[in-house]
Structures are given as C-alpha cells and as structure tokens.
Design a protein around this motif. Structure first.
Motif, PDB file in Angstrom:
ATOM      1  N   LEU A   5       2.825 -32.339 -20.915  1.00 14.48           N
ATOM      2  CA  LEU A   5       3.601 -31.089 -20.135  1.00 14.48           C
ATOM      3  C   LEU A   5       3.110 -30.106 -20.478  1.00 14.48           C
ATOM      4  N   ILE A   6       2.975 -30.019 -22.561  1.00 10.58           N
ATOM      5  CA  ILE A   6       2.699 -28.519 -22.595  1.00 10.58           C
ATOM      6  C   ILE A   6       1.811 -27.668 -22.339  1.00 10.58           C
ATOM      7  N   PRO A   7       0.692 -28.504 -22.299  1.00  9.55           N
ATOM      8  CA  PRO A   7      -0.493 -27.920 -22.030  1.00  9.55           C
ATOM      9  C   PRO A   7      -0.883 -27.049 -20.590  1.00  9.55           C
ATOM     10  N   TYR A   8       0.443 -28.055 -19.628  1.00  4.64           N
ATOM     11  CA  TYR A   8       0.995 -27.008 -18.147  1.00  4.64           C
ATOM     12  C   TYR A   8       1.489 -25.504 -18.595  1.00  4.64           C
ATOM     13  N   ILE A   9       3.043 -26.181 -19.268  1.00  5.54           N
ATOM     14  CA  ILE A   9       3.813 -25.565 -19.014  1.00  5.54           C
ATOM     15  C   ILE A   9       4.582 -24.587 -20.201  1.00  5.54           C
ATOM     16  N   ALA A  10       3.805 -24.575 -21.687  1.00  8.25           N
ATOM     17  CA  ALA A  10       3.460 -23.542 -22.878  1.00  8.25           C
ATOM     18  C   ALA A  10       2.709 -22.630 -22.550  1.00  8.25           C
ATOM     19  N   PRO A  11       1.915 -22.783 -21.649  1.00 12.54           N
ATOM     20  CA  PRO A  11       1.026 -21.111 -21.763  1.00 12.54           C
ATOM     21  C   PRO A  11       2.266 -20.366 -20.292  1.00 12.54           C
ATOM     22  N   ILE A  12       3.340 -20.696 -19.509  1.00 11.29           N
ATOM     23  CA  ILE A  12       3.834 -19.949 -18.523  1.00 11.29           C
ATOM     24  C   ILE A  12       4.824 -19.064 -19.443  1.00 11.29           C
ATOM     25  N   PHE A  13       5.454 -19.904 -20.295  1.00 11.72           N
ATOM     26  CA  PHE A  13       6.218 -19.214 -21.398  1.00 11.72           C
ATOM     27  C   PHE A  13       5.346 -18.553 -22.703  1.00 11.72           C
ATOM     28  N   MET A  14       4.620 -18.563 -22.598  1.00 12.20           N
ATOM     29  CA  MET A  14       3.919 -17.611 -23.447  1.00 12.20           C
ATOM     30  C   MET A  14       3.832 -16.646 -23.127  1.00 12.20           C
ATOM     31  N   LEU A  15       2.933 -16.500 -21.900  1.00 12.61           N
ATOM     32  CA  LEU A  15       2.373 -15.635 -21.151  1.00 12.61           C
ATOM     33  C   LEU A  15       3.399 -14.330 -20.862  1.00 12.61           C
ATOM     34  N   ALA A  16       4.871 -15.572 -20.216  1.00 12.16           N
ATOM     35  CA  ALA A  16       5.844 -14.082 -20.106  1.00 12.16           C
ATOM     36  C   ALA A  16       6.662 -13.524 -21.421  1.00 12.16           C
ATOM     37  N   LEU A  17       6.364 -14.285 -22.128  1.00  8.74           N
ATOM     38  CA  LEU A  17       6.996 -14.096 -23.761  1.00  8.74           C
ATOM     39  C   LEU A  17       5.843 -13.078 -24.049  1.00  8.74           C
ATOM     40  N   SER A  18       4.689 -12.908 -23.732  1.00 12.48           N
ATOM     41  CA  SER A  18       3.714 -11.640 -24.769  1.00 12.48           C
ATOM     42  C   SER A  18       3.662 -10.522 -23.479  1.00 12.48           C
ATOM     43  N   ASN A  19       4.028 -11.328 -22.552  1.00  9.30           N
ATOM     44  CA  ASN A  19       4.087 -10.133 -21.186  1.00  9.30           C
ATOM     45  C   ASN A  19       5.709  -8.909 -21.988  1.00  9.30           C
ATOM     46  N   VAL A  20       6.585  -9.025 -22.083  1.00  7.48           N
ATOM     47  CA  VAL A  20       7.787  -8.724 -22.239  1.00  7.48           C
ATOM     48  C   VAL A  20       6.871  -7.642 -23.136  1.00  7.48           C
ATOM     49  N   PHE A  21       6.252  -8.134 -24.207  1.00  9.27           N
ATOM     50  CA  PHE A  21       6.535  -7.290 -25.399  1.00  9.27           C
ATOM     51  C   PHE A  21       5.075  -6.729 -24.812  1.00  9.27           C
ATOM     52  N   MET A  22       3.878  -6.903 -24.355  1.00 10.02           N
ATOM     53  CA  MET A  22       2.553  -5.854 -23.839  1.00 10.02           C
ATOM     54  C   MET A  22       3.673  -4.702 -23.050  1.00 10.02           C
ATOM     55  N   THR A  23       4.277  -5.070 -22.338  1.00 10.39           N
ATOM     56  CA  THR A  23       5.507  -3.989 -21.214  1.00 10.39           C
ATOM     57  C   THR A  23       5.685  -3.164 -21.938  1.00 10.39           C
ATOM     58  N   PHE A  24       6.873  -3.882 -23.143  1.00  9.74           N
ATOM     59  CA  PHE A  24       7.326  -2.826 -23.963  1.00  9.74           C
ATOM     60  C   PHE A  24       6.121  -1.874 -24.706  1.00  9.74           C
ATOM     61  N   ALA A  25       4.836  -2.139 -24.645  1.00 16.42           N
ATOM     62  CA  ALA A  25       3.870  -1.843 -25.818  1.00 16.42           C
ATOM     63  C   ALA A  25       3.039  -0.821 -25.309  1.00 16.42           C
ATOM     64  N   TRP A  26       3.002  -0.740 -23.985  1.00 18.48           N
ATOM     65  CA  TRP A  26       2.577   0.372 -22.878  1.00 18.48           C
ATOM     66  C   TRP A  26       3.244   1.158 -22.141  1.00 18.48           C
ATOM     67  N   TYR A  27       4.365   0.800 -22.313  1.00 16.15           N
ATOM     68  CA  TYR A  27       5.556   1.404 -20.653  1.00 16.15           C
ATOM     69  C   TYR A  27       6.786   2.112 -22.047  1.00 16.15           C
ATOM     70  N   GLY A  28       7.648   1.152 -22.766  1.00 22.57           N
ATOM     71  CA  GLY A  28       8.340   1.373 -23.661  1.00 22.57           C
ATOM     72  C   GLY A  28       8.908   3.287 -23.420  1.00 22.57           C
ATOM     73  N   HIS A  29       6.970   3.319 -24.318  1.00 27.51           N
ATOM     74  CA  HIS A  29       7.277   4.776 -25.136  1.00 27.51           C
ATOM     75  C   HIS A  29       7.563   6.240 -23.693  1.00 27.51           C
ATOM     76  N   LEU A  30       7.758   5.565 -22.880  1.00 31.62           N
ATOM     77  CA  LEU A  30       7.985   6.765 -21.318  1.00 31.62           C
ATOM     78  C   LEU A  30       9.701   7.181 -21.653  1.00 31.62           C
ATOM     79  N   LYS A  31      10.475   6.287 -22.476  1.00 32.45           N
ATOM     80  CA  LYS A  31      11.239   7.155 -22.943  1.00 32.45           C
ATOM     81  C   LYS A  31      11.763   8.368 -23.865  1.00 32.45           C
ATOM     82  N   PHE A  32      10.960   7.661 -24.744  1.00 33.12           N
ATOM     83  CA  PHE A  32      10.370   8.959 -25.694  1.00 33.12           C
ATOM     84  C   PHE A  32       9.803  10.195 -25.438  1.00 33.12           C
ATOM     85  N   ASP A  33       9.882  10.455 -24.907  1.00 35.94           N
ATOM     86  CA  ASP A  33       8.512  11.719 -24.645  1.00 35.94           C
ATOM     87  C   ASP A  33       9.269  12.737 -25.545  1.00 35.94           C
TER      88      ASP A  33
END
Length: 120
Positions: A5-33
């Motif tokens: 099941l690892i190849p089916y499930i792991a990518p979902i969790f890893m992509l979700a966590l990676s998206n949290v990082f990337m969203t902060f990288a791309w948009y988190g700075h908007l609070k620090f203008d």
C-alpha cells in the motif's frame, strides 16, 4: 501499513506536506510586506528546499502505481485544498462561491484523469 500500500498512500501524504511548505514559500511572505523582497526570496528558497525533499520522493514512489498525469493531478488537487485552508486560516481571506465553483471544475477534471479512457 502493508508494503504493497505504500506506493498508493505515501505520495498523498508526502505531496500534502510538501504543498504546505510550498504554499508558505510562495504566499507566506504576504504577511511581511514591510520586509525587503530579497530577504523574503531567500527565506522562500529555504522553505522550498524542504518541499523538494518531499515532492521528488513522493513522485518517485508514486510512479510505481500512478501515471505522471495522475500524480500531477493529485498534486494540483492537494495544492488547492492546502491553499484554500491557508488563505482562510493564515491570510484571513474569504473563499467565495466563485472560488468553490472553480475548484469544483478542477475536481471534475481530476475525476476524468483518474477515470481512464472514455468511449470505445
């Protein structure tokens, strides 16, 4: 979790966590203008580094069972979910009906990617 099941499930969790990082990288700075842009770019690169450490292995692991198109579609849907939560909870913005309709159309597109070939 059974190893099969690892190849089916792991990518979902890893992509979700990676998206949290990337969203902060791309948009988190908007609070620090008030901060210099060059400093925000460097900080964003540092955050994105961790995103890559999750996204690249997620795609490598996931490609054992998903096509590249399915992985990309999965990543885009996860991105929208993460971004919607981020924009409401972190940035304090409101989601409108227009946003939800647009997200629903993207979800419909994802359905067709995973459904497989149509017709004969």
């Amino acid at each position: 979790m059974p190893p099969t099941l690892i190849p089916y499930i792991a990518p979902i969790f890893m992509l979700a966590l990676s998206n949290v990082f990337m969203t902060f990288a791309w948009y988190g700075h908007l609070k620090f203008d008030h901060k210099p842009l060059w400093l925000l770019v460097i900080a964003s690169w540092g955050i994105a580094f961790f995103e890559y450490w999750l996204a690249v292995p997620a795609n490598r692991i996931g490609h054992q069972v998903y096509s590249a198109a399915e992985l990309k579609t999965m990543q885009e849907v996860i991105t929208l979910i993460v971004f919607a939560g981020f924009s409401v909870l972190y940035l304090g913005e409101k989601l409108t009906v227009n946003h939800l309709v647009g997200f629903a159309f993207i979800g419909l597109g994802a359905f067709f990617i995973f459904k497989g070939p149509l017709g004969g």
